[in-house]
Write an enzyme that holds these catalytic residues in place. Structure first.
Site, PDB file in Angstrom:
ATOM      1  N   SER A 146      32.839  -1.063 -14.230  1.00 15.23           N
ATOM      2  CA  SER A 146      33.067   0.387 -14.193  1.00 15.23           C
ATOM      3  C   SER A 146      31.860   1.066 -13.555  1.00 15.23           C
ATOM      4  CB  SER A 146      33.251   0.899 -15.633  1.00 15.23           C
ATOM      5  OG  SER A 146      33.229   2.314 -15.703  1.00 15.23           O
ATOM      6  N   TYR A 159      32.489   2.567 -24.686  1.00 17.54           N
ATOM      7  CA  TYR A 159      32.994   2.129 -23.384  1.00 17.54           C
ATOM      8  C   TYR A 159      31.828   1.767 -22.465  1.00 17.54           C
ATOM      9  CZ  TYR A 159      35.870   2.124 -19.134  1.00 17.54           C
ATOM     10  OH  TYR A 159      36.513   1.757 -17.971  1.00 17.54           O
TER      11      TYR A 159
END
Length: 254
Positions: A146, A159
């Site tokens: 990410s 996350y």
């Protein structure tokens, strides 16, 4: 150029989180390149649409439901995936979840769930598939990282921790398994239009800020991730290992 470099004929791929979004696009893209694809999601029949799309292009696929928050379920997924065709050549650890809370209010159960789904399941699947790949003398593992593998984000500490972890695990496994002809790499998607980013898309201020920073000037579409996935799944990337490939429209260059 030898186009066979990018062929996935006679390869079997497992893609987690393949019911929609990036996972669905990757699964279809691998099938288009010739792979037989095992599509996984958390719900029984959750990948019906993905299978229908693969079948429509003449591909071969099956689906296996698995709860990535549960170690026994992940282990069973690995066993069933290998049993389907007797092997798995390509593992794509795409399945993931996100929870948004200010850090001071972040529920511990949500923290654990995000870490389990995004990081622990990816390591467990890689370990189980890695053993089989070592025995076969070849394999490809693609983790989905990410932009938050590079930065901290806002109100998504679990996350962010999981995606930093994915980057680290990618490098660690590449170091151990390169000698076994296994390439372990990651793709770091930029801002793509998926369910995971819907909250950002729906926030006018955040949406504008994101689009202003992306040199391409627009969000990515899931299909724009397929080329990177096929590259890392194919023999074209046989000397690429431990790399995190950003597919971000230039976000990191700003």
């Amino acid at each position: 150029m030898n186009n066979n470099l990018f062929s996935l004929n006679n390869k079997v791929a497992l893609v987690t989180g393949a019911s929609r979004g990036l996972g669905q696009a990757i699964a279809i893209g691998l099938a288009q390149a010739g792979a037989q694809v095992i599509c996984s999601s958390s719900k029984p029949n959750g990948c019906d649409q993905t299978l229908a799309k693969i079948t429509a292009i003449g591909g071969q696929a099956t689906q296996i439901a698995a709860n990535l928050d549960n170690e026994a379920s992940v282990t069973e997924l690995a066993q069933k995936a290998i049993a389907w065709q007797g092997k798995v050549d390509v593992l794509v650890n795409n399945g993931g979840t996100i929870a948004r809370y200010p850090a001071v209010d972040f529920p511990q159960d949500e923290w654990l769930k995000v870490i389990n789904v995004n990081l622990n399941s990816a390591f467990l699947l890689s370990r189980l598939m890695g053993k089989q790949m070592i025995e076969a003398g070849a394999g490809k593992i693609i983790n989905i990282a990410s932009m938050l593998s590079y930065s901290g984000g806002i109100t998504v500490p679990a996350y962010t921790a999981s995606k930093h972890g994915i980057a680290g695990v990618t490098k660690a496994l590449a170091n151990e398994w390169a000698i076994n002809n296994i390439q372990v790499n990651a793709i770091a998607p930029g801002y793509f239009r998926t369910d995971n980013t819907q909250a950002l898309q729906d926030n006018p201020e955040r949406n504008q800020d994101i689009e202003k920073r992306i040199p391409a000037g627009q969000w990515g579409e899931p299909e724009q991730l397929v080329g990177a996935a096929v590259f890392l799944a194919s023999s074209a990337s046989d000397y690429v290992n431990g790399h995190i490939l950003a597919v971000d429209g230039g976000w990191l260059a700003r």
